[in-house]
Motif scaffolding. Structure first.
Motif, PDB file in Angstrom:
ATOM      1  N   UNK A   1       8.297   6.715   0.338  1.00  0.00           N
ATOM      2  CA  UNK A   1       6.944   6.470   0.848  1.00  0.00           C
ATOM      3  C   UNK A   1       5.903   7.273   0.072  1.00  0.00           C
ATOM      4  N   UNK A   2       6.301   8.420  -0.483  1.00  0.00           N
ATOM      5  CA  UNK A   2       5.386   9.166  -1.357  1.00  0.00           C
ATOM      6  C   UNK A   2       5.059   8.355  -2.596  1.00  0.00           C
ATOM      7  N   UNK A   3       6.085   7.801  -3.240  1.00  0.00           N
ATOM      8  CA  UNK A   3       5.855   6.954  -4.417  1.00  0.00           C
ATOM      9  C   UNK A   3       4.964   5.772  -4.058  1.00  0.00           C
ATOM     10  N   UNK A   4       5.197   5.164  -2.898  1.00  0.00           N
ATOM     11  CA  UNK A   4       4.428   3.987  -2.490  1.00  0.00           C
ATOM     12  C   UNK A   4       2.978   4.338  -2.159  1.00  0.00           C
ATOM     13  N   UNK A   5       2.744   5.459  -1.505  1.00  0.00           N
ATOM     14  CA  UNK A   5       1.381   5.840  -1.136  1.00  0.00           C
ATOM     15  C   UNK A   5       0.571   6.257  -2.360  1.00  0.00           C
ATOM     16  N   UNK A   6       1.184   6.994  -3.258  1.00  0.00           N
ATOM     17  CA  UNK A   6       0.488   7.445  -4.469  1.00  0.00           C
ATOM     18  C   UNK A   6       0.454   6.367  -5.553  1.00  0.00           C
ATOM     19  N   UNK A   7       1.353   5.393  -5.477  1.00  0.00           N
ATOM     20  CA  UNK A   7       1.559   4.415  -6.547  1.00  0.00           C
ATOM     21  C   UNK A   7       1.930   5.099  -7.854  1.00  0.00           C
ATOM     22  N   UNK A   8       2.806   6.097  -7.720  1.00  0.00           N
ATOM     23  CA  UNK A   8       3.300   6.860  -8.867  1.00  0.00           C
ATOM     24  C   UNK A   8       4.794   7.098  -8.690  1.00  0.00           C
ATOM     25  N   UNK A   9       5.539   7.211  -9.791  1.00  0.00           N
ATOM     26  CA  UNK A   9       6.946   7.592  -9.656  1.00  0.00           C
ATOM     27  C   UNK A   9       7.055   8.998  -9.080  1.00  0.00           C
ATOM     28  N   UNK A  10       7.939   9.172  -8.116  1.00  0.00           N
ATOM     29  CA  UNK A  10       8.175  10.466  -7.474  1.00  0.00           C
ATOM     30  C   UNK A  10       9.600  10.899  -7.773  1.00  0.00           C
ATOM     31  N   UNK A  11       9.746  12.033  -8.424  1.00  0.00           N
ATOM     32  CA  UNK A  11      11.059  12.487  -8.886  1.00  0.00           C
ATOM     33  C   UNK A  11      11.495  13.742  -8.160  1.00  0.00           C
TER      34      UNK A  11
ATOM     35  N   UNK B   1      10.592   4.709  -7.617  1.00  0.00           N
ATOM     36  CA  UNK B   1       9.483   3.935  -8.168  1.00  0.00           C
ATOM     37  C   UNK B   1       8.693   3.269  -7.036  1.00  0.00           C
ATOM     38  N   UNK B   2       7.357   3.181  -7.177  1.00  0.00           N
ATOM     39  CA  UNK B   2       6.565   2.546  -6.124  1.00  0.00           C
ATOM     40  C   UNK B   2       6.787   1.045  -6.065  1.00  0.00           C
ATOM     41  N   UNK B   3       6.726   0.502  -4.870  1.00  0.00           N
ATOM     42  CA  UNK B   3       6.800  -0.937  -4.656  1.00  0.00           C
ATOM     43  C   UNK B   3       5.369  -1.463  -4.522  1.00  0.00           C
ATOM     44  N   UNK B   4       5.027  -2.480  -5.299  1.00  0.00           N
ATOM     45  CA  UNK B   4       3.635  -2.946  -5.364  1.00  0.00           C
ATOM     46  C   UNK B   4       3.135  -3.446  -4.014  1.00  0.00           C
ATOM     47  N   UNK B   5       3.930  -4.229  -3.304  1.00  0.00           N
ATOM     48  CA  UNK B   5       3.496  -4.780  -2.024  1.00  0.00           C
ATOM     49  C   UNK B   5       3.327  -3.681  -0.978  1.00  0.00           C
ATOM     50  N   UNK B   6       4.262  -2.732  -0.966  1.00  0.00           N
ATOM     51  CA  UNK B   6       4.164  -1.635  -0.001  1.00  0.00           C
ATOM     52  C   UNK B   6       2.954  -0.760  -0.312  1.00  0.00           C
ATOM     53  N   UNK B   7       2.721  -0.514  -1.609  1.00  0.00           N
ATOM     54  CA  UNK B   7       1.544   0.277  -1.975  1.00  0.00           C
ATOM     55  C   UNK B   7       0.261  -0.400  -1.514  1.00  0.00           C
TER      56      UNK B   7
END
Length: 507
Positions: free
Chosen positions: A431-441, A482-488
């Motif tokens: 959800x961090x990746x999706x909210x930021x629209x950035x890869x979270x590692x 990786x962020x999901x476009x629809x969720x973002x």
């Protein structure tokens, strides 16, 4: 890199809830680990947070001694020892080096109500810069000012006023010295020059601290002493083992995550949730509040904090998660796995439930009036929705903070590295990746603050030419989400349409 022995580094990480002793090799792998849990604090009065200093020193000794009974641990293979500690915890010591009172923990919320006057020149400058309220808030929260008002005898007898890092360094090597990277708190420190404030600074008027109270400063990576005989007996460390300056736990966590370039955002999902970026330029994200000194000499950490960030997750588990805690104990698994399952069936956005994570107010953004809130309840909502809303609310707040850092620095953030207890949750990372629209590692080890301290040791002892070389050799990525476009898109609509309006509407 040197090929000579010894070639392992001991990092002692003194956190809020435990003390860990970690032996790292020069590839950033943990050779041995021990952990001693401690009570974070006790409170005799509302808002107070104190702890006996002996709790920390005893836990340091116990954690170190637990290492020596483990296989494959050779004390003779240690090249050095490095200390990293919780930030902003204050210890007053007398002329004999012994504490005069319990440590005031960084979570303490007492405030001084009687402040000594500062000069007219500084009052005028603060008024012109619209900083009068911020300066007063800082002065009211300074431990030394409270002590001068309520325990003047302690201040009179104080030979040194140290942060926890400086106290433990003195215990280990007998010197009053501390890292520039550990100076986080209400002390007269010039973050821009990374030294004690000039004698003309307002801070000498604003804080009840004199130059004689303060330790010598050293840059991260400097050899600041050697383990003396009393500390060796207490810890089992070899007498004469070099002690290298590290930094505060957050600074070391950023370094241990490999976030040494400004385009890398270091998220910490810990008791206090933070976003940090490392810069060579001095930049105030929220003027006039300065950036912190990084665990790399001459660099700065641009940080925004969400106080009580992932503490809210612990609060939820304590108040609503007894069922999962019990089942996890029966199955012999981590409770976090069950809490992840709890929210997996909840759609992104928690069906309209949105949380404002200001359980403890900030200095300026948000202001002292800020409060926590959850809005949007309907009859469909369950405790699982609340749990997901907590995770989402923290990420929303950190995204807002990230946008402020990018605006002030002019440098886009292209990747996130996540550390802290919350980083072990796959749901939280996704959800961090999706909210930021950035890869979270997620870094290869959970012990990023200890790893950062070990990197200080590796550079300080000459195993690597510089911090870039050390990070390349000692830091790796374990997982990337990786962020999901629809969720973002769903989150972005809630963030812009609801979350960013909440504070102004509720204020």
């Amino acid at each position: 890199m040197k090929s000579d022995q010894p070639d392992t580094i001991l990092a002692i990480d003194v956190g809020t809830q435990s003390v860990r002793a970690l032996v790292f090799d020069l590839h950033g792998r943990i050779v041995a680990r021990s952990q001693v849990h401690i009570e974070p604090y006790y409170s005799n009065y509302p808002g107070w947070a104190e702890q006996d200093t002996g709790v920390f020193w005893d836990a340091v000794g116990q954690a170190c001694r637990q290492l020596w009974v483990q296989p494959d641990v050779e004390r003779g293979a240690l090249a050095c020892c490095v200390l990293t500690t919780q930030r902003g915890t204050v210890v007053n010591v007398g002329a004999d080096g012994q504490p005069l009172r319990p440590a005031i923990i960084w979570l303490d919320r007492r405030r001084a109500t009687q402040l000594s006057p500062i000069s007219r020149k500084w009052r005028l400058l603060f008024a012109l810069g619209r900083a009068s309220q911020t300066v007063r808030y800082v002065r009211e929260n300074a431990e030394a000012n409270w002590l001068l008002q309520h325990q003047p005898d302690i201040m009179r007898r104080s030979h040194k006023i140290l942060l926890l890092s400086g106290y433990l360094i003195h215990q280990l090597c007998g010197r009053y010295v501390d890292s520039t990277s550990a100076q986080v708190g209400y002390v007269p420190f010039n973050q821009k020059k990374q030294t004690w404030a000039a004698e003309t600074s307002w801070m000498w008027q604003g804080f009840a601290i004199q130059p004689r109270h303060l330790p010598e400063l050293a840059a991260p990576g400097a050899v600041i002493g050697a383990i003396h005989a009393i500390a060796a007996e207490h810890t089992g460390l070899p007498v004469g083992l070099p002690l290298v300056a590290g930094g505060a736990d957050k600074a070391c966590e950023i370094l241990g995550s490999g976030c040494i370039a400004p385009h890398l955002g270091a998220l910490s999902y810990g008791t206090t949730a933070t976003i940090n970026t490392t810069h060579q330029r001095y930049i105030e994200v929220t003027p006039p509040i300065p950036p912190y000194t990084a665990a790399i000499p001459g660099r700065y950490s641009l940080e925004v904090q969400i106080f009580r960030g992932y503490w809210m997750v612990s609060w939820f588990k304590r108040e609503f998660g007894q069922h999962e805690e019990r089942i996890a104990a029966e199955r012999g698994i981590a409770p976090e796995a069950l809490f992840d399952e709890l929210v997996c069936d909840i759609a992104p956005g928690s069906e309209g439930l949105v949380l404002q994570p200001y359980w403890t107010p900030g200095v300026r953004v948000p202001g002292p009036e800020a409060r926590g809130a959850i809005i949007g309840f309907r009859d469909v909502h369950t405790r699982a929705h609340i749990y997901r809303a907590i995770l989402e609310g923290i990420a929303y707040a950190l995204r807002e903070a990230t946008e402020r850092i990018v605006k002030r620095s002019g440098t886009p953030i292209t990747e996130l590295r996540v550390s802290g207890g919350g980083s072990q949750s796959d749901v939280a990372l996704q959800l961090t990746a999706d909210i930021f629209n950035l890869p979270a590692s997620r870094p290869h080890t959970y012990e990023t603050s200890g790893l950062g301290a070990a990197i200080n040791g590796a550079v300080g002892m000459g195993f690597y030419a510089d911090y870039a070389d050390a990070v390349r050799a000692m830091v790796r990525i374990r997982d990337t989400f990786q962020p999901d476009a629809a969720t973002h898109a769903r989150y972005d609509a809630l963030y812009r349409g609801v979350y960013k309006r909440m504070y102004r509407r509720l204020k």
